[in-house]
Design a protein around this motif. Structure first.
Motif, short mmCIF file in Angstrom:
data_model
loop_
_atom_site.label_atom_id
_atom_site.label_comp_id
_atom_site.label_asym_id
_atom_site.label_seq_id
_atom_site.Cartn_x
_atom_site.Cartn_y
_atom_site.Cartn_z
N LEU A 102 11.11 12.12 3.51
CA LEU A 102 11.38 10.68 3.58
C LEU A 102 11.32 10.14 5.00
CD1 LEU A 102 11.98 8.09 2.04
CD2 LEU A 102 14.41 8.64 2.25
N PRO A 103 12.04 10.75 5.96
CA PRO A 103 11.92 10.24 7.33
C PRO A 103 10.49 10.34 7.89
CG PRO A 103 13.76 11.77 7.18
CD PRO A 103 13.04 11.82 5.88
N ALA A 104 9.79 11.39 7.52
CA ALA A 104 8.41 11.54 7.99
C ALA A 104 7.53 10.44 7.41
CB ALA A 104 7.86 12.91 7.61
N SER A 105 7.68 10.16 6.13
CA SER A 105 6.88 9.12 5.50
C SER A 105 7.16 7.75 6.11
CB SER A 105 7.15 9.10 4.00
OG SER A 105 6.42 8.08 3.38
N VAL A 106 8.43 7.44 6.27
CA VAL A 106 8.80 6.15 6.86
C VAL A 106 8.29 6.06 8.29
CG1 VAL A 106 10.75 4.73 7.63
CG2 VAL A 106 10.81 5.81 5.38
N THR A 125 -5.15 14.94 9.12
CA THR A 125 -4.05 14.01 8.95
C THR A 125 -3.06 14.54 7.93
OG1 THR A 125 -5.54 12.19 9.47
CG2 THR A 125 -3.47 11.62 8.39
N VAL A 126 -3.56 15.06 6.83
CA VAL A 126 -2.69 15.62 5.80
C VAL A 126 -1.87 16.76 6.38
CG1 VAL A 126 -2.68 16.87 3.61
CG2 VAL A 126 -4.16 14.88 3.90
N ARG A 127 -2.49 17.61 7.16
CA ARG A 127 -1.80 18.76 7.77
C ARG A 127 -0.73 18.29 8.77
NH1 ARG A 127 -0.12 23.75 7.16
NH2 ARG A 127 -0.34 25.00 9.02
N MET A 128 -1.05 17.27 9.58
CA MET A 128 -0.08 16.76 10.54
C MET A 128 1.12 16.15 9.82
SD MET A 128 -2.32 15.09 13.63
CE MET A 128 -3.55 14.26 12.65
N ASN A 129 0.85 15.36 8.77
CA ASN A 129 1.95 14.73 8.03
C ASN A 129 2.81 15.78 7.32
OD1 ASN A 129 1.08 12.25 8.86
ND2 ASN A 129 0.05 11.74 6.95
N ALA A 130 2.17 16.83 6.80
CA ALA A 130 2.93 17.90 6.14
C ALA A 130 3.81 18.63 7.15
CB ALA A 130 1.98 18.88 5.47
N GLY A 131 3.28 18.89 8.34
CA GLY A 131 4.08 19.54 9.38
C GLY A 131 5.27 18.70 9.79
#
Length: 78
Positions: free
Chosen positions: A28-32, A14-20
């Protein structure tokens, strides 16, 4: 215990997918996006099992009680 082991082993992916996603579209757009999609998914999983009486109770809630979500978001951001 089994759920903890399962989801603990999934966490690095999950961490790797979110980082990518963050590298591709910005942090910011990825986090939202991740939080909105996760929230909608969680809501869809829970709503079928929740009593629907809360819908009729919404108009009885004071208007200011809905500001808790905004305050919570500000606390996370700040």
């Amino acid at each position: 215990m089994l759920f903890a082991l399962l989801f603990g082993s999934i966490l690095p992916m999950t961490v790797r997918m979110n980082a990518g996603l963050g590298h591709a579209i910005g942090q910011l757009p990825a986090s939202v996006g991740v939080h909105v999609i996760g929230g909608v998914f969680g809501l869809c999983c829970v709503v079928p099992f929740v009593d629907r009486d809360w819908v009729q109770a919404l108009p009885r809630a004071p208007w200011w009680s809905f500001l808790g979500g905004i305050v919570g978001t500000l606390l996370v951001v700040l």
